[in-house]
Motif scaffolding. Sequence first.
Motif, short mmCIF file in Angstrom:
data_model
loop_
_atom_site.label_atom_id
_atom_site.label_comp_id
_atom_site.label_asym_id
_atom_site.label_seq_id
_atom_site.Cartn_x
_atom_site.Cartn_y
_atom_site.Cartn_z
N ALA A 101 -32.53 20.93 33.83
CA ALA A 101 -31.92 21.60 34.98
C ALA A 101 -32.51 21.09 36.29
O ALA A 101 -31.80 20.89 37.28
CB ALA A 101 -32.13 23.11 34.86
N TYR A 102 -33.82 20.87 36.30
CA TYR A 102 -34.50 20.36 37.49
C TYR A 102 -33.93 19.01 37.90
O TYR A 102 -33.67 18.75 39.08
CB TYR A 102 -35.99 20.26 37.19
CG TYR A 102 -36.83 19.69 38.31
CD1 TYR A 102 -37.33 20.51 39.31
CD2 TYR A 102 -37.14 18.33 38.34
CE1 TYR A 102 -38.11 19.98 40.34
CE2 TYR A 102 -37.91 17.80 39.36
CZ TYR A 102 -38.39 18.63 40.36
OH TYR A 102 -39.16 18.11 41.36
N LYS A 103 -33.71 18.14 36.93
CA LYS A 103 -33.19 16.80 37.24
C LYS A 103 -31.75 16.86 37.72
O LYS A 103 -31.35 16.13 38.64
CB LYS A 103 -33.33 15.91 36.01
CG LYS A 103 -34.78 15.58 35.67
CD LYS A 103 -34.90 14.67 34.47
CE LYS A 103 -36.36 14.31 34.22
NZ LYS A 103 -36.52 13.43 33.04
N LEU A 104 -30.93 17.74 37.12
CA LEU A 104 -29.54 17.88 37.56
C LEU A 104 -29.47 18.45 38.97
O LEU A 104 -28.55 18.14 39.73
CB LEU A 104 -28.77 18.77 36.58
CG LEU A 104 -28.49 18.19 35.19
CD1 LEU A 104 -27.88 19.25 34.28
CD2 LEU A 104 -27.56 16.97 35.29
N ALA A 105 -30.46 19.30 39.31
CA ALA A 105 -30.45 19.93 40.65
C ALA A 105 -30.70 18.92 41.76
O ALA A 105 -30.43 19.22 42.94
CB ALA A 105 -31.50 21.03 40.70
N ASN A 145 -31.82 20.44 45.84
CA ASN A 145 -32.69 21.62 45.75
C ASN A 145 -33.90 21.40 44.85
O ASN A 145 -34.78 22.26 44.78
CB ASN A 145 -31.90 22.82 45.20
CG ASN A 145 -30.81 23.26 46.14
OD1 ASN A 145 -30.93 23.11 47.35
ND2 ASN A 145 -29.72 23.78 45.60
N SER A 146 -33.96 20.28 44.16
CA SER A 146 -34.96 20.15 43.11
C SER A 146 -36.39 20.07 43.64
O SER A 146 -37.32 20.51 42.98
CB SER A 146 -34.67 18.91 42.25
OG SER A 146 -34.70 17.74 43.05
N GLY A 154 -18.91 17.17 42.81
CA GLY A 154 -18.42 16.34 41.72
C GLY A 154 -18.02 17.19 40.53
O GLY A 154 -17.25 18.15 40.66
N ASP A 155 -18.57 16.89 39.37
CA ASP A 155 -18.20 17.62 38.17
C ASP A 155 -19.21 18.69 37.80
O ASP A 155 -19.19 19.23 36.69
CB ASP A 155 -18.05 16.64 36.99
CG ASP A 155 -19.33 15.85 36.74
OD1 ASP A 155 -20.24 15.91 37.57
OD2 ASP A 155 -19.41 15.18 35.68
N LEU A 156 -20.13 19.04 38.73
CA LEU A 156 -21.15 20.05 38.45
C LEU A 156 -21.06 21.21 39.44
O LEU A 156 -20.64 21.03 40.58
CB LEU A 156 -22.55 19.44 38.51
CG LEU A 156 -22.91 18.40 37.45
CD1 LEU A 156 -24.30 17.84 37.71
CD2 LEU A 156 -22.82 18.98 36.04
N ALA A 201 -22.88 23.07 27.60
CA ALA A 201 -23.63 22.00 28.25
C ALA A 201 -24.41 22.48 29.47
O ALA A 201 -25.10 21.69 30.11
CB ALA A 201 -22.69 20.87 28.66
N SER A 202 -24.29 23.74 29.82
CA SER A 202 -24.96 24.26 31.01
C SER A 202 -26.47 24.28 30.80
O SER A 202 -26.97 24.34 29.67
CB SER A 202 -24.46 25.67 31.34
OG SER A 202 -24.74 26.55 30.26
N LYS A 203 -27.21 24.24 31.93
CA LYS A 203 -28.67 24.26 31.89
C LYS A 203 -29.19 25.36 32.81
O LYS A 203 -28.72 25.51 33.93
CB LYS A 203 -29.25 22.92 32.33
CG LYS A 203 -28.72 21.71 31.55
CD LYS A 203 -29.08 21.79 30.07
CE LYS A 203 -28.49 20.62 29.28
NZ LYS A 203 -28.74 20.76 27.83
#
Length: 706
Positions: free
Chosen positions: A68-72, A77-78, A465-467, A500-502
């Motif tokens: 989740a941290y990497k996706l943020a 915000n990460s 995008g897609d997130l 697939a959510s984190k």
Amino acid sequence: MSAPTDPDMTDLLGRLARVPSGRRSKWVVLGVWIIALLALGTFAGKLTGAQQNDNVTWLPDSAESTQAYKLAEKFGNSDQVPVVLVYERPSGITDADRLAVGADATRFRQVEHVVADKLLGPIPSQDGQALEILVPISMGADGWSRLTSVVGAINDAAVERPDGLSFYATGPAGYAAEFGKVFASIDGLLLYSAAAVVIVILLATYGPMLWALPLITVAFALVISQAAVFGATKLGLTVNAQSQAILTVLVFGAGTDYALLLVARYREELRRHPDKHEAMAVALHRAGPAVLASGCTVMVSMLALLVAEMNSTKGIGPVCAIGIAVALLAMLTLLPALLVIVDRWIFWPRHPNFGTVNETESGIWARVGFAIARRPRTVWIGTALALGAVAFGAIGLESNGIANKDAFVGSSAAVTGTEVLERHFDAGTGTPVMVIASAARADAVASALGSTPGITAPSRPIIKGDLVYLEGTLSDPPDSRAADATIDRVRAAVHAVDPASKVGGQTAVVLDIKHAVAHDNRVIVPVVLAIVMVILMVLLRAVLAPILLTATVVLSYLAALGLSHWIFDLAEFKGADAGLPLLTFVFLVALGIDYNIFLMSRVHEEAAKHRTKAGALIGLAATGGVITSAGLVLAGTFAVFATMPVVTFAEMGIVIAVGVLLDTVIVRSILVTALTLDIGDRIWWPSALARPRIAAAPEPEVSLSK
């Protein structure tokens, strides 16, 4: 103290022992170490800057909170950590207060590294007695050091407040700043405190002259090991404030232990040899294998931490192994060279001159041995039962982590701020739950998050995008068990609508750390025990003795944990860090086996000459004093942690210090000696020493006249 070796190995050890003790080669050894210190010393000072103290970097890539941290990062915000600034007036916030806090918010936006466009507040509490401002700080590559300086600048900016309006900086960045202040000074404090402990014990043991040589050698070892660890960080090794602090204490404690053992054997040989170079060569030849085996046992045990899931735990293993390796090398080369350079006068006022009597033969440990020999079975059974009773105290120890507000010894502005925050706002303010999911399922995920018990005020979805990115505020304190349960519920709810959510955030990170630690406990404990037993079997060429020795060390560890739990209660510590049992287990088992190796390798050596029962008494008399001194050094250096203002460090120091003292004073001297006397030659089963020696003279009766 040496273990049995084949003739070729004996010749090799003999030749190696003459290198640091040679008339010319001793100067070469000293020169090599001085060159290494000059070449590598500058890198040692860079180690602190290479620390990674952010919790998320401690977890493996497979952890959900890490993912989740990497996706943020896509949402920017990460790397942002909020400081929660809370203002309180119990009689009610006034208009003047609101104006002053609003002016503060304007000044906070001007502080470097504050993310000004995301600052929130001032936000009033429902009871009208408090205001809060959430100030995001960009961490960047500086980590905790940046947070400490930025929070300090924010505190300096909040200077114009009406009388009676209190102000506190808390939340994730507030606590990080407090920890940063502690760790900024911890290295120097540990260094000087450990050095003071070592000096005092060496002065008491060896008088006013000799103490300087082990300390100089330890200083060389510490600087070079820090440089080596810094080099390892460039290869991907994770180092944090805890592992660097442990490195300092371990090099001082274990290094001085090895020095004490070598010096004791050297002094013994000086009484037998007129030439100091020959005495040192013999001392290294006899004591070196035991010291080397002990150091290798600690190193291999520490490297077992490489199988851990936790990056922080995994990093401690190589850090400690490097420290032990350098300390071991220094004590087997540099210290012997220094000792033969300075001559016998260094032992003043008790010179071990050629032909003088070895006082250990009639010392206190010789008398202890003879006392145990009267009823060895009664002694070992009684000692084991007493240790077992103390070990029951470990049953109630809760090692599920320490809440932030309980993490400091003494007062803390961040802790007081948390108490104020919990009185007037949602306890999870400033520490949101972070959810990243597929943009196509944004509404369903938002609904699942908002309807989860324990979550209040879910944010609006942000789509890129897609997130989609969402946040939710915890209604419970973010480091509580209730918050952990909320994270589990959030994950179940959002995974149900988007597999697939984190789910991440600080609370999720801590929960994943607990899961990883539980895995590491299950895997590492049996690996360390297996390693220790195999090394002992090779060293002693036996099976029964290693099993018994390992069992005594485990019993000692459990007793240390039980006794320490009572000390924690007296100190009013609330809980224990999740990694405490594992780290203290690895240290106490590895270091506890050290003392058993020192004792039993000498017993093995003497048993080959005099049979086992006599060998046990000779071994205890010869090694008792030096092992006790070594234990005091190691316990004293780790006890320095107990003076730290952070509960995690204090608890670790207490457990290891208590465990080392139990091991050296009770387990090694009483329990192991009594077991050896009771079992006799059979303790070496299945080696040749366990078989009847038909041609040998009968084992002498143990005299009790002493």
